[in-house]
Enzyme design. Structure first.
Site, PDB file in Angstrom:
ATOM      1  N   GLN A  87     -24.734  25.788  99.758  1.00 42.30           N
ATOM      2  CA  GLN A  87     -24.557  25.519  98.332  1.00 42.30           C
ATOM      3  C   GLN A  87     -23.961  26.697  97.583  1.00 42.30           C
ATOM      4  O   GLN A  87     -23.606  26.580  96.397  1.00 42.30           O
ATOM      5  CB  GLN A  87     -25.893  25.131  97.702  1.00 42.30           C
ATOM      6  CG  GLN A  87     -26.922  26.250  97.654  1.00 42.30           C
ATOM      7  CD  GLN A  87     -28.291  25.779  97.220  1.00 42.30           C
ATOM      8  OE1 GLN A  87     -29.031  25.179  98.003  1.00 42.30           O
ATOM      9  NE2 GLN A  87     -28.645  26.042  95.973  1.00 42.30           N
ATOM     10  N   CYS A 111     -29.284  22.368  95.395  1.00 42.15           N
ATOM     11  CA  CYS A 111     -30.059  22.129  96.613  1.00 42.15           C
ATOM     12  C   CYS A 111     -30.543  20.695  96.707  1.00 42.15           C
ATOM     13  O   CYS A 111     -30.594  20.112  97.791  1.00 42.15           O
ATOM     14  CB  CYS A 111     -31.230  23.095  96.693  1.00 42.15           C
ATOM     15  SG  CYS A 111     -32.389  22.982  95.314  1.00 42.15           S
ATOM     16  N   HIS A 118     -36.964  24.463  94.772  1.00 43.69           N
ATOM     17  CA  HIS A 118     -35.944  24.288  95.803  1.00 43.69           C
ATOM     18  C   HIS A 118     -36.223  23.022  96.601  1.00 43.69           C
ATOM     19  O   HIS A 118     -37.380  22.644  96.794  1.00 43.69           O
ATOM     20  CB  HIS A 118     -35.952  25.504  96.743  1.00 43.69           C
ATOM     21  CG  HIS A 118     -34.799  25.587  97.685  1.00 43.69           C
ATOM     22  ND1 HIS A 118     -33.484  25.495  97.278  1.00 43.69           N
ATOM     23  CD2 HIS A 118     -34.752  25.765  99.036  1.00 43.69           C
ATOM     24  CE1 HIS A 118     -32.690  25.618  98.331  1.00 43.69           C
ATOM     25  NE2 HIS A 118     -33.438  25.775  99.408  1.00 43.69           N
ATOM     26  N   ASN A 162     -32.125  24.024 105.698  1.00 44.30           N
ATOM     27  CA  ASN A 162     -31.845  24.589 104.384  1.00 44.30           C
ATOM     28  C   ASN A 162     -30.368  24.396 104.042  1.00 44.30           C
ATOM     29  O   ASN A 162     -29.599  23.861 104.849  1.00 44.30           O
ATOM     30  CB  ASN A 162     -32.222  26.071 104.366  1.00 44.30           C
ATOM     31  CG  ASN A 162     -32.551  26.574 102.976  1.00 44.30           C
ATOM     32  OD1 ASN A 162     -32.275  25.921 101.973  1.00 44.30           O
ATOM     33  ND2 ASN A 162     -33.141  27.759 102.900  1.00 44.30           N
TER      34      ASN A 162
END
Length: 444
Positions: free
Chosen positions: A63, A69, A364, A385
């Site tokens: 990102q 996110c 997040h 992630n």
């Protein structure tokens, strides 16, 4: 008000002078920083990235310098399914910039609606202050992405690639939020002057046109239709011509988005379990899907995540990504850093206390792609992630089960995995309305 006296200062300093280890600890902390000085390397070595349930992985996305996110996590869960069905290449991604464009446009309109709804309140009213502090931002919630996709569809990244501003959004956000605050001044003045609705509507149309113009010049014009071609894993060539974003979603993703719902674990007294909650002023698409959470106890919450992984489906989840994190090593564990021992101070709080006293909230969103089960109980989790492949195990993180318990606040679960009574609660119960600043309204 009581001042700190010289006698009290002497008492404070005594704690340092009487400890024979103070000098050594001070040297370690001032040289290496708090976390490295408090790091338990033996604990870090125990968190090996090996899992009994490990779904097929893709190269992680990045990102960059943006707060997308929640979009990356959601679109990554969808691309995993697409790759399995269509044999798409490993580096295939859905366009996060495309949903970003429409989110920026819709959030501005949502902001105007809230400004008009509060126009009779003074600018120091808490709700008005809340609105003006951040007219729009990059972050969001699962239901907000659903609202965007249901209205605008999705596209592959090849049809709407990254721009400088989508990957580095601070500059645009500063300018855009300044414009929205100026627009708020105009709208509030019109209401104060008892302007006709037609005049207000004319201004809203003007503002919307200006916003679209800014977005188009900054991020690029979003496609109405596009061509899509790829070679599958067997090297067969496929081409789709002039397909719309909504048709692309229906054909290539095919999810029934209403089947996926937000489950939270917020163990505070003001949010009884087995009830649903809305958050005032939280949303993006006016007239679209509203944010709605079902609050469940931790054991049920965790069990649902395991069930979905065992069924071969990834899990979108939201966490507080600040505490007990080694970003470079890709480790999330409550015992990784022993700050209590380092300073001889008890920093412990319960999950409920951290929420109630402003010490924690969701910051997040990522994807659960695996879990290590011992006697049917999770011990650690595999996390995809969106920070690129330079952190963790090629971008994948390992999260201990204890960290999950303390800092995971939200998961997105397919309704079929819920017991019937919980499905009924989600579908039929009247949600309680949380304040705009409630921690369960935080944007990932």
């Amino acid at each position: 008000m009581s001042e700190i006296t010289q006698e009290e200062l002497a008492f404070y300093k005594e704690a340092v002078s009487v400890s024979p280890k103070s000098a050594a600890i001070r040297n370690a902390v001032t040289t290496n920083g708090i976390l490295q000085a408090a790091r338990d390397n033996e604990r870090a070595g125990a968190l090996t990235p090996v899992f009994s349930v490990d779904l097929e992985s893709s190269p992680v996305a990045n990102q960059l310098q943006s707060g997308r996110c929640w979009m990356f996590a959601a679109l990554n869960t969808m691309r995993h399914d697409m790759k399995a069905v269509y044999g798409l290449p490993g580096d295939f991604e859905l366009s996060q910039s495309y949903t970003f464009f429409w989110d920026k446009l819709e959030k501005a309109n949502y902001f105007y609606e809230n400004i008009l709804a509060t126009a009779d309140k003074p600018t120091d009213d808490r709700e008005v202050v809340f609105l003006l502090q951040m007219p729009q931002q990059d972050g969001g919630q699962w239901d907000m992405l659903v609202a965007l996709i249901e209205k605008y569809g999705v596209v592959p990244q090849s049809a709407y690639p990254e721009s400088q501003a989508s990957s580095h959004s601070a500059e645009f956000n500063r300018l855009y939020n300044g414009k929205l605050r100026k627009d708020a001044i105009t709208l509030r003045k019109l209401v104060a002057a008892n302007a006709a609705q037609a005049e207000i509507d004319e201004k809203l149309a003007q503002f919307g046109r200006e916003n679209y113009h800014m977005l188009s010049l900054t991020f690029g014009e979003p496609p109405v239709a596009f061509d899509f071609s790829y070679r599958d894993k067997d090297n067969n060539f496929h081409r789709e011509q002039a397909i719309s974003p909504l048709d692309f979603f229906e054909k290539y993703v095919g999810w029934e988005l209403s089947d996926y719902i937000s489950i939270i674990n917020a163990p505070t007294a003001d949010k009884p379990f087995n009830q649903t909650y809305n958050v005032k002023m939280l949303g993006n698409v006016s007239g679209g899907r509203e944010v709605k959470h079902l609050n469940l106890d931790l054991a049920t919450f965790k069990d649902l995540a395991v069930k979905q992984l065992l069924a071969g489906e990834n899990v979108w989840f939201g966490v507080d990504m600040g505490p007990k994190l080694d970003r470079k090593a890709g480790l999330m564990d409550t015992k990784l850093f022993n700050e209590d021992d380092l300073f001889d101070v008890d920093f412990s709080m319960t999950k409920a206390e951290r929420l109630e006293y402003g010490d924690s909230l969701m910051t997040h969103a990522m994807v659960l792609t695996g879990v290590d089960l011992v006697d049917g109980k999770p011990t650690k989790w595999k996390v995809e992630n969106s920070w690129g492949d330079k952190n963790g195990n090629k971008g994948y993180f390992t999260m201990s089960d204890e960290w999950f318990d303390e800092f995971t606040y939200q998961i997105v679960i397919k309704k079929e995995f819920l017991p019937e009574e919980l499905r009924d609660i989600y579908e039929t119960a009247t949600p309680s309305m949380l304040a705009p600043w409630d921690p369960m309204g935080a944007l990932a």
